[in-house]
Design an enzyme around this catalytic site. Structure first.
Site, PDB file in Angstrom:
ATOM      1  N   TYR A 154     -56.083   1.615  -8.936  1.00  0.00           N
ATOM      2  CA  TYR A 154     -55.525   2.535  -7.938  1.00  0.00           C
ATOM      3  C   TYR A 154     -55.044   3.829  -8.612  1.00  0.00           C
ATOM      4  CZ  TYR A 154     -52.428   3.956  -4.045  1.00  0.00           C
ATOM      5  OH  TYR A 154     -51.795   4.631  -3.029  1.00  0.00           O
ATOM      6  N   LYS A 158     -56.433   7.603  -7.987  1.00  0.00           N
ATOM      7  CA  LYS A 158     -55.540   8.607  -7.411  1.00  0.00           C
ATOM      8  C   LYS A 158     -55.391   9.838  -8.301  1.00  0.00           C
ATOM      9  CE  LYS A 158     -54.504   6.864  -3.423  1.00  0.00           C
ATOM     10  NZ  LYS A 158     -55.152   7.473  -2.251  1.00  0.00           N
TER      11      LYS A 158
END
Length: 296
Positions: A154, A158
């Site tokens: 993640y 991001k």
């Protein structure tokens, strides 16, 4: 601020942050495309917008499916003739420590967050160039900016979106396309089980969405990272310290170690206007003045 003449697409808008974003944009007058994997969820949010007096259409499509995204954009153009705002909000979590994480889960998270945003942005980019207007918002995260235990996939996705924003912001600027990042903290399906229940009560997604207005307005910034949660807003920046010229002597490595604190001294640090700024400064410190981006 009003958005009556604007058409906005919000991905992952069947609930949580996307729903809050879609409803807020509609409240300010934008025509909204409510995109979600779940047709019923998208239809429910679009229905809420219409019931409140706004205009919205639901579209069920995966942001990773290029053909489905192209069909969605084609439908928007047929209905409303333009796309002014794209909010890349769709995302998933597959949290585990890196030691326990499968490469399949790593790739899946990158595919949805990063490639999903790439596919959707690419689908509207030429439209925005031709109409000489566009506002694109990437959804980044503190997990990417600063790291979070158990979120290597993640976090990588991001922070990659920040890099995408930086370059697209430069490339789109002359076409009045402004690209920014929103780093939200909110109680959504993705954060349940991550934060305590009492903390979640303070993190209503509706308290993030007001920051979105600043990123899609006529006078929106370009290449900004806005952090938002619980009604609090802050700016994050990727900075470059003044640094130290060590040179290329045989002991250069030892010099870097010896001057580590000075190299990291944040006094007079800057936010580079573009990536080549680092090289320009390094060459200048070595005695060679390179042409700037504006001069090349």
């Amino acid at each position: 601020m009003r958005l009556e003449s604007r058409v906005a697409i919000v991905t992952g808008a069947g609930g949580g942050l996307g729903r809050a974003h879609a409803r807020l944009l509609a409240r300010y007058g934008a025509k909204v495309v409510v995109n979600d994997m779940d047709q019923a969820a998208a239809a429910r949010v679009a229905g809420e917008i219409v019931a409140a007096g706004g205009e919205a259409i639901p579209v069920a499509a995966s942001v990773t499916d290029e053909a489905a995204v192209a069909t969605m954009i084609g439908g928007v153009m047929s209905n409303w003739g333009r796309v002014d705002i794209l909010i890349n909000n769709a995302g998933i979590l597959r949290d585990k420590t890196f030691a326990k994480m499968s490469l399949t889960d790593f790739r899946l998270v990158l595919d949805v967050h990063l490639m999903g945003a790439v596919i959707c942005t690419k689908a509207v980019w030429e439209i925005m160039r031709q109409q000489q207007y566009g506002r694109v918002v990437m959804t980044t995260s503190s997990s990417g900016l600063y790291g979070n235990f158990g979120q290597s996939n993640y976090g990588a996705a991001k922070l990659a979106l920040v890099g995408l924003m930086q370059t697209l912001g430069l490339e789109g600027e002359k076409h009045n396309i402004r690209v920014n990042c929103l780093a939200p903290t909110a109680a959504t399906q993705m954060t349940h089980g991550v934060l305590a229940e009492e903390a979640l009560q303070c993190l209503d997604p509706k308290l993030v969405s007001p920051g979105l207005l600043a990123l899609v307005a006529e006078q929106a910034p370009n290449r900004a990272i806005l952090c938002a949660g619980a009604g609090h807003f802050a700016r994050a920046n990727i900075t470059l310290t003044k640094g130290v010229q060590v040179g290329g002597d045989a002991d250069a490595g030892e010099q870097v170690i010896a001057q580590w604190e000075q190299i990291g001294d944040r006094t007079d640090e800057l936010v580079p206007a573009y990536g080549f700024k680092q090289a320009e400064r390094e060459l200048a410190a070595a005695g060679y003045v390179a042409p700037t981006m504006a001069e090349r």
